[in-house]
Design an enzyme around this catalytic site. Sequence first.
Site, PDB file in Angstrom:
ATOM      1  N   LEU A  39       4.270  10.309  -1.222  1.00 54.12           N
ATOM      2  CA  LEU A  39       5.220  10.670  -0.197  1.00 54.12           C
ATOM      3  C   LEU A  39       5.441   9.562   1.036  1.00 54.12           C
ATOM      4  CD1 LEU A  39       3.272  14.236   0.627  1.00 54.12           C
ATOM      5  CD2 LEU A  39       5.247  13.789  -0.798  1.00 54.12           C
ATOM      6  N   ARG A  41       3.941   5.035   1.947  1.00 58.17           N
ATOM      7  CA  ARG A  41       3.079   3.909   1.729  1.00 58.17           C
ATOM      8  C   ARG A  41       3.394   3.028   2.974  1.00 58.17           C
ATOM      9  NH1 ARG A  41      -0.107   1.652  -2.045  1.00 58.17           N
ATOM     10  NH2 ARG A  41       0.152   3.304  -3.349  1.00 58.17           N
ATOM     11  N   GLY A  42       2.177   2.516   3.463  1.00 60.95           N
ATOM     12  CA  GLY A  42       2.317   1.616   4.360  1.00 60.95           C
ATOM     13  C   GLY A  42       1.526   0.318   4.124  1.00 60.95           C
ATOM     14  N   LYS A  43       1.119  -0.690   4.864  1.00 56.47           N
ATOM     15  CA  LYS A  43       0.359  -1.787   4.699  1.00 56.47           C
ATOM     16  C   LYS A  43      -0.969  -1.145   4.844  1.00 56.47           C
ATOM     17  CE  LYS A  43      -0.567  -6.370   6.049  1.00 56.47           C
ATOM     18  NZ  LYS A  43      -0.295  -7.480   7.066  1.00 56.47           N
ATOM     19  N   PHE A  44      -1.356  -0.175   5.645  1.00 56.19           N
ATOM     20  CA  PHE A  44      -2.978   0.322   5.676  1.00 56.19           C
ATOM     21  C   PHE A  44      -3.084   1.668   5.411  1.00 56.19           C
ATOM     22  CE2 PHE A  44      -2.224  -3.083   8.774  1.00 56.19           C
ATOM     23  CZ  PHE A  44      -3.039  -4.193   8.422  1.00 56.19           C
ATOM     24  N   VAL A  47       0.133   7.916   1.377  1.00 58.71           N
ATOM     25  CA  VAL A  47       0.204   9.173   1.682  1.00 58.71           C
ATOM     26  C   VAL A  47       0.684   9.959   0.456  1.00 58.71           C
ATOM     27  CG1 VAL A  47       0.976  11.535   2.955  1.00 58.71           C
ATOM     28  CG2 VAL A  47       0.853   9.253   4.018  1.00 58.71           C
ATOM     29  N   LYS A  62      -3.574  11.689   3.245  1.00 58.55           N
ATOM     30  CA  LYS A  62      -3.372  10.654   3.944  1.00 58.55           C
ATOM     31  C   LYS A  62      -4.582   9.499   3.938  1.00 58.55           C
ATOM     32  CE  LYS A  62      -1.595   8.661   8.251  1.00 58.55           C
ATOM     33  NZ  LYS A  62      -1.157   9.030   9.665  1.00 58.55           N
ATOM     34  N   ASP A 158       6.718   6.919  18.656  1.00 58.06           N
ATOM     35  CA  ASP A 158       7.502   6.445  17.396  1.00 58.06           C
ATOM     36  C   ASP A 158       8.325   7.637  16.604  1.00 58.06           C
ATOM     37  OD1 ASP A 158       8.143   4.440  15.521  1.00 58.06           O
ATOM     38  OD2 ASP A 158       6.397   5.050  14.252  1.00 58.06           O
TER      39      ASP A 158
END
EC number: 2.7.11.1
Length: 371
Positions: A39, A41-44, A47, A62, A158
């Site tokens: 669902l 994706r980030g650097k850290f 999901v 997550k 955000d």
Amino acid sequence: MSRRRFDCRSISGLLTTTPQTPMKTENFNNFYTLTPKELGRGKFAVVRQCISKSTGQEYAAKFLKKRRRGQDCRAEILHEIAVLELARSCPHVINLHEVYETATEIILVLEYAAGGEIFNLCLPELAEMVSENDVIRLIKQILEGVHYLHQNNIVHLDLKPQNILLSSIYPLGDIKIVDFGMSRKIGNASELREIMGTPEYLAPEILNYDPITTATDMWNIGIIAYMLLTHTSPFVGEDNQETYLNISQVNVDYSEEMFSSVSQLATDFIQSLLVKNPEKRPTAESCLSHSWLQQWDFGSLFHPEETSESSQTQDLSLRSSEDKTPKSCNGSCGDREDKENIPEDDSLLSKRFRFDDSLPSPHELVPDLFC
């Protein structure tokens, strides 16, 4: 003015209450089956969709790394959990189901929002999918969720179309606000000043390193309304410097061409929020009384099953495009360098949208804008 570095160990505004949700140490995979569907994706963080082995219920898992850039960021994750717990009774904030902890990660099991991001509704190619009447309902629900947070002294910081999900896409479902990794508690003695957020959605006070208030979220709601109604991002420029200049000078296109299919009440609503002075922006509570949000066609809003056959055709078009557009993240990936919403194929996207969340500090790019 020097840039304030992002440091997990020294960030102000975090909730310090002990989470009420038990931090389970059992093997997550004994209780849930991960599907191939990613669902976000980030650097850290990543999901993924998962299914409860005991009930068959779908969730969003997550996975958050506890160490980032060599720093222990567990307190940041606990803050995010605390915010989700605080907002548990709000129907427009994503629900936290369970929490698991391993040696390196904390796993949040979240409500699954099957409708994906409202960003998909902002695409120019899908302009006919959503009416202004639909936008009124979505904005009202966003305001209700944000008002709940603000009543509890929480600012999201955000808010953007990628961080607002839908419970379903057809019929058009209800709003679920996600991504509380950048949220902060305000109202204490110390002022909150941070450079954070996604560049094209930054409020002028963040660029100027002024104190952050609930008005910062209201700026973002103005941007979201603009994007849903015009299918254009109001401040993004040809390059990073132009984007920050547009924000600082509040360069917004309200031309007749841009707003040809937008009502005057909707335009007034957006203009009331996209003002440089945060003290002049209305609160979430006062926005809920705005005349635009009272212009409801209750028949189409509450009886979606009676929509025309053409609407169903549009829905099929949206479903087809979903394979090429960003998927929902169901929560924050906890860092401004995250790129969880970058589409695999950007051929559908207007050139007026950008996806790079890892831009340098605005102070490094355009120091002449700030005093």
